[in-house]
Design a protein around this motif. Structure first.
Motif, PDB file in Angstrom:
ATOM      1  N   ASP A   1      -9.006  -4.014   1.446  1.00  0.00           N
ATOM      2  CA  ASP A   1      -8.215  -4.191   2.667  1.00  0.00           C
ATOM      3  C   ASP A   1      -7.849  -5.653   2.914  1.00  0.00           C
ATOM      4  N   ALA A   2      -8.781  -6.541   2.610  1.00  0.00           N
ATOM      5  CA  ALA A   2      -8.576  -7.950   2.941  1.00  0.00           C
ATOM      6  C   ALA A   2      -7.406  -8.565   2.187  1.00  0.00           C
TER       7      ALA A   2
ATOM      8  N   ARG B   1      -3.187  -7.563  13.308  1.00  0.00           N
ATOM      9  CA  ARG B   1      -2.906  -7.142  11.944  1.00  0.00           C
ATOM     10  C   ARG B   1      -1.918  -5.978  11.980  1.00  0.00           C
ATOM     11  N   GLY B   2      -0.959  -5.967  11.072  1.00  0.00           N
ATOM     12  CA  GLY B   2       0.049  -4.918  11.062  1.00  0.00           C
ATOM     13  C   GLY B   2       1.222  -5.274  11.969  1.00  0.00           C
TER      14      GLY B   2
ATOM     15  N   ILE C   1      -4.423  -6.977   1.478  1.00  0.00           N
ATOM     16  CA  ILE C   1      -3.099  -6.416   1.778  1.00  0.00           C
ATOM     17  C   ILE C   1      -2.955  -6.159   3.282  1.00  0.00           C
ATOM     18  N   GLU C   2      -1.716  -6.237   3.744  1.00  0.00           N
ATOM     19  CA  GLU C   2      -1.404  -5.938   5.145  1.00  0.00           C
ATOM     20  C   GLU C   2      -0.095  -5.155   5.174  1.00  0.00           C
TER      21      GLU C   2
END
Lengths: 418, 249
Positions: free
Chosen positions: B213-214, A234-235, B216-217
């Protein structure tokens, strides 16, 4: 022991014809260049490039040698046919001659001799057996050997380089000879590719691809073109650097906090966090002995280069001069740090002697990036902008010899094979 | 939207972000990992063929062996467009990844086909239109510009971020990827990290406005995707930015 030849005053300045399609501009050069005559090799019964062209191109652009006009002469079949006094009379301190002959099984034999024209002695005599397509690679090895025999330190002509070429709106990861000849595109994408990094054995390349709308680290096997995503957390995932044993990658991940450095086990895929704190840490690179990880961090307010002990992670600051020092690279002996240093708004390649912390700016170009050491530790390859276009350039670690390697397209982020 | 009652609260929350160091999530699944699905049968067939070739190549090269699964179910042959070539035997021409997989982003980079329902239009209540595909909606604005060497969100973007937060909260299946960008000066990797910091600012702003949170990244494209091609401050200030992309765009 090899000694540097005694330089004699020479009357005939070299005027060597352009040899390759690529343009090479030599900017600066060693104070005393050694005059060398490179006679075209005799090539009979074989379809192959004349090694003399490659050797002359390598030595001629290095800045260490002056090519003596061979005046249409060709190599005699045997050294007995060579009159060294003639070449000495033309100003040559050394003479290279050779032959390319057919060998068994469709292979070819490349024979070469190197002579000291002043002392009238033979310095080297070797024969290589290769395929017709391998003659160019052999010629680079010959150039390395000539360089070493005449200067007492290894040449850096035979290694390969990887870099990113942007053309026609696409990004290509290419691998080429150090003179950018023989370029082969090993990966191509419509989205950016950045940060190529050679594995220590030269068989794999790690790089960052943006094909998935975010940076992901891939490792590609050069022999068969297969590749896999090794960091797709992630990221953002970026800045791969190989450990000296080739088993781990240091990478920058943002999965837990802002960009931080992790150690990635390539067998298990497990990423272990290595740096901590809210500052931005990136551009890791292992020291050759594996005891240190150098990296860029803005923890002190401006981007500077730090080093952390492995495995403990004790951090100390390495660069202090100026407000922007990034992109660390270590020489193969671990004694010299190269990096990009900003001065008066310009980005230069600089080198630091790690024993005493002395820093020297090596280039006078403005937008330098990605310095990378040659395997011999004597030259640095980097990318810079000329007229808005990315070009590759090299500079000796003492800053005295500089050259530009030009190729069509926009080149960036070169990495010399270890 | 400037008159939204929650504005004072969000202003406070946003102010906290200037020095921001809030937590980012450690979830390991990318919200984009399912991005490329073959919809065109020809492309799908080609992708399958290439995948097979890739698998054969992988078989031959034992060392490549097991896929390291950071993202469940992701395969290297998934997202299209990257081709690779073997170095030792160029004529073998191993293509690992699908060469012509479906493009996720619209051809003009501004995917606005009104028919493609992303799940946003359903909750159209009173007030501003909350539909990222509707040109009349404030959500059509996706770009947030930043000052030099800064990841602080300027006041002028408050209402924009509030609108996106509102949409994301009421549309539970909507997901957004936040892409940070930097100008071209300096190191590419350092600029990637700077861009990451900008996308994280947007992330934290949305997070504080209640977006889970789930959904957006935060990622970065560094200096690689400028919107302005020049080499001066006029171009650079356009390029120091973050972009909000909704899933499927």
């Amino acid at each position: 022991m090899i000694r540097r030849l005694i330089l004699i005053p020479f009357l005939f300045l070299a005027a060597f014809p352009a040899l390759a399609a690529m343009t090479i501009e030599i900017v600066g050069g060693a104070a005393n260049r050694i005059p060398v005559a490179i006679l075209p090799f005799g090539v009979s019964g074989v379809e192959a490039v004349n090694p003399a062209l490659v050797v002359a191109s390598d030595l001629g652009r290095s800045g260490y040698f002056k090519l003596v006009e061979e005046g249409g002469a060709v190599s005699p079949a045997e050294p007995a046919g060579l009159v060294l006094a003639t070449w000495k009379g033309k100003g040559a301190d050394a003479v290279v001659m050779g032959q390319v002959l057919p060998a068994a099984g469709g292979k070819v034999e490349v024979r070469f001799w190197l002579f000291d024209a002043v002392r009238q002695t033979q310095l080297a005599a070797l024969a290589y057996t290769t395929t017709p397509g391998g003659v160019r690679a052999v010629a680079h090895k010959i150039a390395d050997l000539v360089h070493e025999k005449l200067l007492g330190e290894p040449g850096s002509y035979s290694g390969r380089i990887a870099y990113i070429l942007k053309r026609n709106g696409r990004y290509e990861l290419q691998v080429a000879d150090a003179d950018t000849q023989n370029a082969i595109t090993v990966a191509a994408s419509a989205e950016p590719l950045i940060s190529p990094a050679w594995s220590p054995d030269g068989q794999r390349l790690a790089y960052v691809s943006f094909e998935d709308k975010k940076p992901v680290v891939y490792v590609q096997n050069l022999a068969d073109g297969s590749r896999r995503a090794v960091a797709r957390f992630r990221g953002s995932n970026s800045a791969p650097a190989w450990s000296p044993d080739g088993k781990r990658l240091a990478v920058t991940l943002s999965k837990d906090e802002t960009s931080q450095i992790y150690l990635l086990n390539l067998d298990t895929g497990e990423a272990t966090r290595f740096t901590r704190g809210g500052a931005l840490d990136t551009e890791p690179v292992f020291s050759p002995d594996g005891r240190w990880l150098y990296f860029t961090s803005d923890r002190g307010g401006t981007p500077q280069i730090y080093k952390a002990s492995l495995p403990e992670g004790q951090v100390s600051r390495v660069t202090f001069e100026g407000s922007y020092n990034v992109s660390p690279a270590l020489s193969p002996d671990g004694k010299t740090l190269a990096f990009v240093h900003r001065r008066d708004g310009r980005f230069h390649v600089a080198a630091m002697d790690l024993a005493n912390g002395q820093m020297q700016v090596l280039t006078d170009t403005t937008f330098d990036e990605s310095p990378s050491f040659a395997a011999n530790g004597r030259m640095l390859l980097y990318a810079t902008l000329v007229n808005g276009r990315g070009v590759l350039a090299t500079v000796s670690v003492d800053g005295r010899v500089r050259q530009r390697l030009s190729q069509s397209g926009d080149l960036r982020e070169p990495a010399w094979e270890p | 939207m400037k008159s939204t009652p929650i504005a004072p609260l969000t202003a406070l929350l946003l102010a906290l972000l200037v020095t921001g160091c809030a937590q980012t999530p450690s979830q390991e699944a990318s919200i984009e990992d399912r991005a490329a699905k073959a919809t065109d049968p020809v492309a799908a067939e080609k992708a399958a063929a290439e995948k097979a070739a890739a698998e054969a190549a992988a078989q031959a090269a034992k060392s490549a062996s097991a896929e390291v699964g950071n993202t469940a179910g992701a395969t290297p042959a998934d997202p299209g467009k990257v081709t690779t070539q073997a170095l030792a035997a160029p004529e073998a021409e191993v293509k690992t990844l699908g060469g012509s997989g479906p493009v996720v982003l619209g051809p003009d980079g501004k995917p606005l086909p009104s028919g493609a329902a992303a799940g946003g239009a359903g909750a159209a209540a009173a007030g501003p239109i909350l539909d990222p595909k509707n040109p009349a909606s404030p959500l059509i604005q996706r770009r947030i510009l930043f000052d030099y060497d800064s990841a602080a969100i300027r006041d002028e973007y408050r209402s924009l971020l509030e609108a996106h937060a509102q949409y994301l909260k009421q549309t539970k299946d909507a997901k957004a990827i936040l892409q940070g960008h930097a100008d071209e000066r300096g190191s590419r990797e350092y600029n990637l990290a700077l861009g990451q910091r900008r996308s994280e600012s947007v992330y934290k702003a949305l997070n504080l406005l209640g977006v889970p949170d789930a959904q957006i990244e935060a990622v970065s494209l560094g200096e690689e995707k400028p919107v302005a091609e020049g080499h001066d401050e006029d171009a650079w200030k356009q390029n120091r930015r973050a972009e909000i992309l909704y899933q499927g765009e």
